[in-house]
Motif scaffolding. Structure first.
Motif, PDB file in Angstrom:
ATOM      1  N   GLY A  55       0.813  -1.212   0.000  1.00 46.58           N
ATOM      2  CA  GLY A  55       0.000   0.000   0.000  1.00 46.58           C
ATOM      3  C   GLY A  55       0.846   1.261   0.000  1.00 46.58           C
ATOM      4  O   GLY A  55       0.536   2.235  -0.693  1.00 46.58           O
ATOM      5  N   GLY A  56       1.941   1.256   0.768  1.00 46.13           N
ATOM      6  CA  GLY A  56       2.828   2.420   0.811  1.00 46.13           C
ATOM      7  C   GLY A  56       3.459   2.703  -0.536  1.00 46.13           C
ATOM      8  O   GLY A  56       3.568   3.862  -0.951  1.00 46.13           O
ATOM      9  N   ILE A  57       3.879   1.643  -1.240  1.00 46.87           N
ATOM     10  CA  ILE A  57       4.469   1.826  -2.572  1.00 46.87           C
ATOM     11  C   ILE A  57       3.445   2.433  -3.529  1.00 46.87           C
ATOM     12  O   ILE A  57       3.757   3.347  -4.305  1.00 46.87           O
ATOM     13  N   LEU A  58       2.204   1.938  -3.466  1.00 44.74           N
ATOM     14  CA  LEU A  58       1.153   2.462  -4.341  1.00 44.74           C
ATOM     15  C   LEU A  58       0.864   3.936  -4.035  1.00 44.74           C
ATOM     16  O   LEU A  58       0.649   4.738  -4.953  1.00 44.74           O
ATOM     17  N   VAL A  59       0.865   4.286  -2.748  1.00 43.89           N
ATOM     18  CA  VAL A  59       0.637   5.687  -2.371  1.00 43.89           C
ATOM     19  C   VAL A  59       1.774   6.576  -2.875  1.00 43.89           C
ATOM     20  O   VAL A  59       1.544   7.690  -3.362  1.00 43.89           O
ATOM     21  N   LEU A  60       3.013   6.094  -2.786  1.00 45.94           N
ATOM     22  CA  LEU A  60       4.156   6.867  -3.281  1.00 45.94           C
ATOM     23  C   LEU A  60       4.067   7.068  -4.796  1.00 45.94           C
ATOM     24  O   LEU A  60       4.380   8.160  -5.310  1.00 45.94           O
ATOM     25  N   ILE A  61       3.634   6.040  -5.516  1.00 46.26           N
ATOM     26  CA  ILE A  61       3.463   6.169  -6.965  1.00 46.26           C
ATOM     27  C   ILE A  61       2.377   7.199  -7.274  1.00 46.26           C
ATOM     28  O   ILE A  61       2.531   8.049  -8.160  1.00 46.26           O
ATOM     29  N   TYR A  62       1.271   7.126  -6.533  1.00 48.39           N
ATOM     30  CA  TYR A  62       0.181   8.098  -6.708  1.00 48.39           C
ATOM     31  C   TYR A  62       0.669   9.519  -6.450  1.00 48.39           C
ATOM     32  O   TYR A  62       0.376  10.439  -7.211  1.00 48.39           O
ATOM     33  N   ALA A  63       1.432   9.704  -5.351  1.00 51.78           N
ATOM     34  CA  ALA A  63       1.939  11.025  -5.005  1.00 51.78           C
ATOM     35  C   ALA A  63       2.864  11.567  -6.090  1.00 51.78           C
ATOM     36  O   ALA A  63       2.806  12.753  -6.446  1.00 51.78           O
ATOM     37  N   ALA A  64       3.717  10.705  -6.641  1.00 53.01           N
ATOM     38  CA  ALA A  64       4.662  11.131  -7.673  1.00 53.01           C
ATOM     39  C   ALA A  64       3.953  11.507  -8.963  1.00 53.01           C
ATOM     40  O   ALA A  64       4.374  12.432  -9.676  1.00 53.01           O
ATOM     41  N   LYS A  65       2.865  10.808  -9.277  1.00 50.91           N
ATOM     42  CA  LYS A  65       2.147  11.093 -10.525  1.00 50.91           C
ATOM     43  C   LYS A  65       1.249  12.323 -10.408  1.00 50.91           C
ATOM     44  O   LYS A  65       1.198  13.154 -11.316  1.00 50.91           O
ATOM     45  N   ARG A  66       0.519  12.420  -9.289  1.00 53.24           N
ATOM     46  CA  ARG A  66      -0.448  13.525  -9.151  1.00 53.24           C
ATOM     47  C   ARG A  66       0.206  14.839  -8.750  1.00 53.24           C
ATOM     48  O   ARG A  66      -0.248  15.911  -9.153  1.00 53.24           O
ATOM     49  N   LYS A  67       1.235  14.769  -7.918  1.00 52.70           N
ATOM     50  CA  LYS A  67       1.960  15.965  -7.472  1.00 52.70           C
ATOM     51  C   LYS A  67       1.016  17.026  -6.896  1.00 52.70           C
ATOM     52  O   LYS A  67       1.112  18.219  -7.208  1.00 52.70           O
ATOM     53  N   LEU A  68       0.097  16.589  -6.040  1.00 52.20           N
ATOM     54  CA  LEU A  68      -0.837  17.520  -5.411  1.00 52.20           C
ATOM     55  C   LEU A  68      -0.130  18.289  -4.297  1.00 52.20           C
ATOM     56  O   LEU A  68       0.509  17.678  -3.430  1.00 52.20           O
ATOM     57  N   PRO A  69      -0.210  19.604  -4.280  1.00 47.37           N
ATOM     58  CA  PRO A  69       0.463  20.380  -3.224  1.00 47.37           C
ATOM     59  C   PRO A  69      -0.217  20.193  -1.874  1.00 47.37           C
ATOM     60  O   PRO A  69      -1.428  19.951  -1.806  1.00 47.37           O
ATOM     61  N   GLN A  70       0.557  20.305  -0.811  1.00 52.76           N
ATOM     62  CA  GLN A  70      -0.007  20.252   0.528  1.00 52.76           C
ATOM     63  C   GLN A  70      -0.886  21.476   0.736  1.00 52.76           C
ATOM     64  O   GLN A  70      -0.505  22.596   0.418  1.00 52.76           O
ATOM     65  N   GLN A  71      -2.086  21.252   1.307  1.00 54.70           N
ATOM     66  CA  GLN A  71      -3.046  22.341   1.466  1.00 54.70           C
ATOM     67  C   GLN A  71      -3.690  22.301   2.835  1.00 54.70           C
ATOM     68  O   GLN A  71      -3.810  21.236   3.437  1.00 54.70           O
ATOM     69  N   GLY A  72      -4.125  23.488   3.293  1.00 56.77           N
ATOM     70  CA  GLY A  72      -4.883  23.583   4.527  1.00 56.77           C
ATOM     71  C   GLY A  72      -6.338  23.841   4.227  1.00 56.77           C
ATOM     72  O   GLY A  72      -6.788  23.717   3.084  1.00 56.77           O
ATOM     73  N   SER A  73      -7.106  24.211   5.254  1.00 56.16           N
ATOM     74  CA  SER A  73      -8.520  24.516   5.044  1.00 56.16           C
ATOM     75  C   SER A  73      -8.649  25.834   4.297  1.00 56.16           C
ATOM     76  O   SER A  73      -7.849  26.757   4.460  1.00 56.16           O
ATOM     77  N   ARG A  74      -9.664  25.934   3.457  1.00 55.66           N
ATOM     78  CA  ARG A  74      -9.873  27.163   2.689  1.00 55.66           C
ATOM     79  C   ARG A  74     -10.142  28.347   3.611  1.00 55.66           C
ATOM     80  O   ARG A  74      -9.690  29.463   3.358  1.00 55.66           O
ATOM     81  N   GLU A  75     -10.899  28.095   4.713  1.00 55.50           N
ATOM     82  CA  GLU A  75     -11.231  29.198   5.619  1.00 55.50           C
ATOM     83  C   GLU A  75      -9.986  29.763   6.281  1.00 55.50           C
ATOM     84  O   GLU A  75      -9.792  30.976   6.362  1.00 55.50           O
ATOM     85  N   ALA A  76      -9.098  28.860   6.739  1.00 53.87           N
ATOM     86  CA  ALA A  76      -7.883  29.321   7.416  1.00 53.87           C
ATOM     87  C   ALA A  76      -6.966  30.054   6.450  1.00 53.87           C
ATOM     88  O   ALA A  76      -6.375  31.086   6.785  1.00 53.87           O
ATOM     89  N   GLN A  77      -6.841  29.526   5.224  1.00 50.21           N
ATOM     90  CA  GLN A  77      -5.985  30.182   4.246  1.00 50.21           C
ATOM     91  C   GLN A  77      -6.553  31.532   3.837  1.00 50.21           C
ATOM     92  O   GLN A  77      -5.834  32.506   3.682  1.00 50.21           O
TER      93      GLN A  77
END
Length: 283
Positions: free
Chosen positions: A252-274
């Motif tokens: 599962g960890g390997i699959l998550v790492l592959i997903y992270a590398a492909k999607r490259k989604l930035p770390q985000q907080g809540s819209r209200e706080a930002q």
């Protein structure tokens, strides 16, 4: 035998009349408190807009998830059918019996609830939790050693520890301390060092790395850890339940790492706080 190390530690930290505080309970308290500090500090460094309310919501969901998941995981994976015949003892937390793998499932479920409530992406919360969780594991494994439980297999190594009681008087691997170092300190150092890079690595990077590292370390340590007496060794006489449950974590960890590398989604907080941070006037 002259070089044997004897474990004579008292599992009770202090007592006042009927009020008893055990090291294992303190390990949970310190672990969660330190986790909250680490999560808040990393979130501030990443500038993802996590406020105190978000943090409190996350920690409450995490605590409930870990406790319930850890207990139910032990009942299902390690109970060997005992609790199905004694269902009332499922709630007997004072008798011990917690599963890391069940606690992990509960933690992820709690994180999903927290993501809904805080409107922070689930993978961002999971990454923050993955960075902080190893320190909780460190204190928990140290408490296992103090309790004289989850001991290792017999050994003739100079660091063999005599636990006595059900463990007998033969020296055993202090596998609890091996786990404290590898699953706790080593994983924390690796993930915290990775978290220092700005901008932060994509969503899923840290939880994926945590799953892979924990799964590998746990699988290896199981070779010198005594299996639960009610289960013993599984298929072929060498595999343990801990190893069986660790393999899906690695995959599962390997699959998550592959997903992270492909999607490259930035770390985000809540819209209200930002949004609030953008609207705050400069001092």
């Amino acid at each position: 035998m002259l070089n044997d190390i004897y474990q004579n530690l008292d599992p009770i930290a202090f007592a006042a009349g009927p009020f008893v505080v055990r090291w294992y309970g303190l390990a949970y308290v310190v672990g969660f408190a330190l986790a909250a500090f680490i999560i808040y500090a990393v979130a501030r460094r990443w500038k993802i807009g996590m406020n105190e309310d978000n943090l409190l919501t996350l920690m409450v969901c995490a605590i409930v998830g870990v406790v319930l998941g850890g207990r139910l995981g032990y009942v299902l994976f390690y109970g060997d059918g005992y609790y199905f015949s004694h269902p009332m003892e499922i709630l007997a937390f004072n008798q011990g019996g917690m599963s890391f793998h069940g606690g992990l499932v509960g933690l992820l479920a709690g994180g999903a609830v927290a993501a809904k409530l805080t409107r922070i992406p689930f993978l961002t919360l999971a990454d923050l939790g993955a960075i902080a969780a190893p320190m909780g594991l460190f204190f928990g494994r140290c408490a296992n050693f103090v309790n004289g439980e989850l001991w290792g297999a017999p050994t003739d190594w100079p660091i063999g520890v005599v636990f006595g009681g059900a463990a007998g008087m033969m020296p055993r691997h202090p596998s609890q301390l091996y786990e404290a170092v590898l699953e706790g300190l080593v994983i924390f150092i690796v993930l915290f060092a990775l978290s220092r890079k700005l901008p932060p690595r994509p969503q899923g990077t840290f939880v994926g790395a945590f799953l892979v590292l924990y799964g590998i370390f746990r699988f290896l340590i199981e070779f010198v850890r005594e299996p639960d007496v009610q289960l013993g060794y599984l298929w072929g006489g060498w595999l343990t339940m801990g190893q069986v449950l660790s393999v899906p974590l690695i995959i599962g960890g390997i699959l998550v790492l592959i997903y992270a590398a492909k999607r490259k989604l930035p770390q985000q907080g809540s819209r209200e706080a930002q949004q609030g941070s953008r609207e705050t006037p400069a001092s």
